[in-house]
Motif scaffolding. Sequence first.
Motif, PDB file in Angstrom:
ATOM      1  N   GLU A   1       0.842  -1.181   0.000  1.00 37.15           N
ATOM      2  CA  GLU A   1       0.000   0.000   0.000  1.00 37.15           C
ATOM      3  C   GLU A   1       0.889   1.247   0.000  1.00 37.15           C
ATOM      4  N   VAL A   2       0.578   2.159  -0.901  1.00 39.27           N
ATOM      5  CA  VAL A   2       1.360   3.387  -0.999  1.00 39.27           C
ATOM      6  C   VAL A   2       0.943   4.351   0.107  1.00 39.27           C
ATOM      7  N   GLN A   3       1.926   4.942   0.766  1.00 36.90           N
ATOM      8  CA  GLN A   3       1.672   5.992   1.757  1.00 36.90           C
ATOM      9  C   GLN A   3       2.564   7.181   1.443  1.00 36.90           C
ATOM     10  N   LEU A   4       2.031   8.372   1.694  1.00 34.35           N
ATOM     11  CA  LEU A   4       2.718   9.607   1.335  1.00 34.35           C
ATOM     12  C   LEU A   4       2.768  10.535   2.545  1.00 34.35           C
ATOM     13  N   VAL A   5       3.913  11.180   2.733  1.00 37.25           N
ATOM     14  CA  VAL A   5       4.039  12.167   3.800  1.00 37.25           C
ATOM     15  C   VAL A   5       4.735  13.395   3.231  1.00 37.25           C
ATOM     16  N   GLU A   6       4.019  14.525   3.245  1.00 32.43           N
ATOM     17  CA  GLU A   6       4.593  15.774   2.760  1.00 32.43           C
ATOM     18  C   GLU A   6       5.309  16.507   3.894  1.00 32.43           C
ATOM     19  N   SER A   7       6.286  17.299   3.506  1.00 33.64           N
ATOM     20  CA  SER A   7       6.964  18.171   4.459  1.00 33.64           C
ATOM     21  C   SER A   7       7.557  19.346   3.693  1.00 33.64           C
ATOM     22  N   GLY A   8       7.975  20.360   4.430  1.00 29.63           N
ATOM     23  CA  GLY A   8       8.670  21.475   3.817  1.00 29.63           C
ATOM     24  C   GLY A   8       7.870  22.750   3.670  1.00 29.63           C
ATOM     25  N   GLY A   9       6.613  22.706   4.042  1.00 32.16           N
ATOM     26  CA  GLY A   9       5.822  23.921   3.950  1.00 32.16           C
ATOM     27  C   GLY A   9       6.240  24.954   4.979  1.00 32.16           C
ATOM     28  N   GLY A  10       5.700  26.167   4.851  1.00 30.29           N
ATOM     29  CA  GLY A  10       6.029  27.221   5.797  1.00 30.29           C
ATOM     30  C   GLY A  10       5.669  28.575   5.254  1.00 30.29           C
ATOM     31  N   LEU A  11       6.220  29.598   5.916  1.00 26.96           N
ATOM     32  CA  LEU A  11       6.010  30.981   5.514  1.00 26.96           C
ATOM     33  C   LEU A  11       7.191  31.431   4.663  1.00 26.96           C
ATOM     34  N   VAL A  12       6.896  32.175   3.608  1.00 22.37           N
ATOM     35  CA  VAL A  12       7.965  32.677   2.751  1.00 22.37           C
ATOM     36  C   VAL A  12       7.520  34.019   2.180  1.00 22.37           C
ATOM     37  N   GLN A  13       8.482  34.894   1.966  1.00 26.84           N
ATOM     38  CA  GLN A  13       8.174  36.192   1.354  1.00 26.84           C
ATOM     39  C   GLN A  13       7.918  36.007  -0.138  1.00 26.84           C
ATOM     40  N   ALA A  14       7.086  36.877  -0.682  1.00 27.25           N
ATOM     41  CA  ALA A  14       6.866  36.872  -2.126  1.00 27.25           C
ATOM     42  C   ALA A  14       8.200  37.023  -2.850  1.00 27.25           C
ATOM     43  N   GLY A  15       8.362  36.234  -3.895  1.00 28.58           N
ATOM     44  CA  GLY A  15       9.623  36.226  -4.628  1.00 28.58           C
ATOM     45  C   GLY A  15      10.595  35.179  -4.128  1.00 28.58           C
ATOM     46  N   GLY A  16      10.291  34.588  -2.990  1.00 35.16           N
ATOM     47  CA  GLY A  16      11.175  33.595  -2.408  1.00 35.16           C
ATOM     48  C   GLY A  16      10.944  32.207  -2.963  1.00 35.16           C
ATOM     49  N   SER A  17      11.651  31.251  -2.365  1.00 32.85           N
ATOM     50  CA  SER A  17      11.596  29.865  -2.825  1.00 32.85           C
ATOM     51  C   SER A  17      11.317  28.940  -1.650  1.00 32.85           C
ATOM     52  N   LEU A  18      10.806  27.786  -2.000  1.00 35.09           N
ATOM     53  CA  LEU A  18      10.512  26.763  -1.000  1.00 35.09           C
ATOM     54  C   LEU A  18      10.560  25.416  -1.698  1.00 35.09           C
ATOM     55  N   ARG A  19      11.026  24.398  -1.003  1.00 39.14           N
ATOM     56  CA  ARG A  19      11.016  23.053  -1.571  1.00 39.14           C
ATOM     57  C   ARG A  19      10.188  22.134  -0.688  1.00 39.14           C
ATOM     58  N   LEU A  20       9.200  21.530  -1.288  1.00 35.77           N
ATOM     59  CA  LEU A  20       8.368  20.551  -0.597  1.00 35.77           C
ATOM     60  C   LEU A  20       8.867  19.153  -0.917  1.00 35.77           C
ATOM     61  N   SER A  21       8.734  18.275   0.065  1.00 36.16           N
ATOM     62  CA  SER A  21       9.119  16.881  -0.118  1.00 36.16           C
ATOM     63  C   SER A  21       7.911  15.978   0.084  1.00 36.16           C
ATOM     64  N   CYS A  22       7.899  14.913  -0.668  1.00 37.23           N
ATOM     65  CA  CYS A  22       6.875  13.882  -0.512  1.00 37.23           C
ATOM     66  C   CYS A  22       7.610  12.557  -0.340  1.00 37.23           C
ATOM     67  N   ALA A  23       7.594  12.053   0.879  1.00 30.64           N
ATOM     68  CA  ALA A  23       8.222  10.764   1.152  1.00 30.64           C
ATOM     69  C   ALA A  23       7.231   9.654   0.835  1.00 30.64           C
ATOM     70  N   VAL A  24       7.663   8.738   0.002  1.00 31.30           N
ATOM     71  CA  VAL A  24       6.785   7.670  -0.485  1.00 31.30           C
ATOM     72  C   VAL A  24       7.214   6.337   0.117  1.00 31.30           C
ATOM     73  N   SER A  25       6.262   5.591   0.600  1.00 30.73           N
ATOM     74  CA  SER A  25       6.535   4.239   1.072  1.00 30.73           C
ATOM     75  C   SER A  25       5.526   3.294   0.442  1.00 30.73           C
ATOM     76  N   GLY A  26       5.929   2.048   0.324  1.00 32.48           N
ATOM     77  CA  GLY A  26       5.035   1.047  -0.227  1.00 32.48           C
ATOM     78  C   GLY A  26       5.257   0.727  -1.686  1.00 32.48           C
ATOM     79  N   ARG A  27       5.867   1.635  -2.421  1.00 29.89           N
ATOM     80  CA  ARG A  27       6.183   1.420  -3.842  1.00 29.89           C
ATOM     81  C   ARG A  27       7.411   2.227  -4.182  1.00 29.89           C
TER      82      ARG A  27
END
Length: 121
Positions: A1-27
């Motif tokens: 069974e596939v399971q997903l966990v996101e991380s990396g969200g937050g507050l950022v100023q306009a024009g900035g950058s952010l990287r989100l991660s999705c950890a996948v298990s099961g496949r």
Amino acid sequence: EVQLVESGGGLVQAGGSLRLSCAVSGRRIGDITVGWFRQAPGKEREGVGCISTVGGQTYYPDSVKGRFVVSRDNALNKVYLQMSSLKPEDTGVYFCAADYRTTVCNLLNVWGQGTQVTVLL
């Protein structure tokens, strides 16, 4: 069974950058299609990027093309959403979704819990 966990969200100023991660298990991520979606208050959920099992091809809507990049790390079994030149309208809860039974990004059935992204003026 596939399971997903996101991380990396937050507050950022306009024009900035952010990287989100999705950890996948099961496949292995090379065997599944993974998409990123977002939902802002009062708005419908929209796709913001997808990576397919078909040669790792990526897809983006016009609203984020050139600013968002989906990539994957097969060794870590993670999929990333690199977001740059962020705008206040990018604010929302970001979800990753996946499915091994389809390569169609809008038909993914397994969802993570979401991570909040807030872009400040």
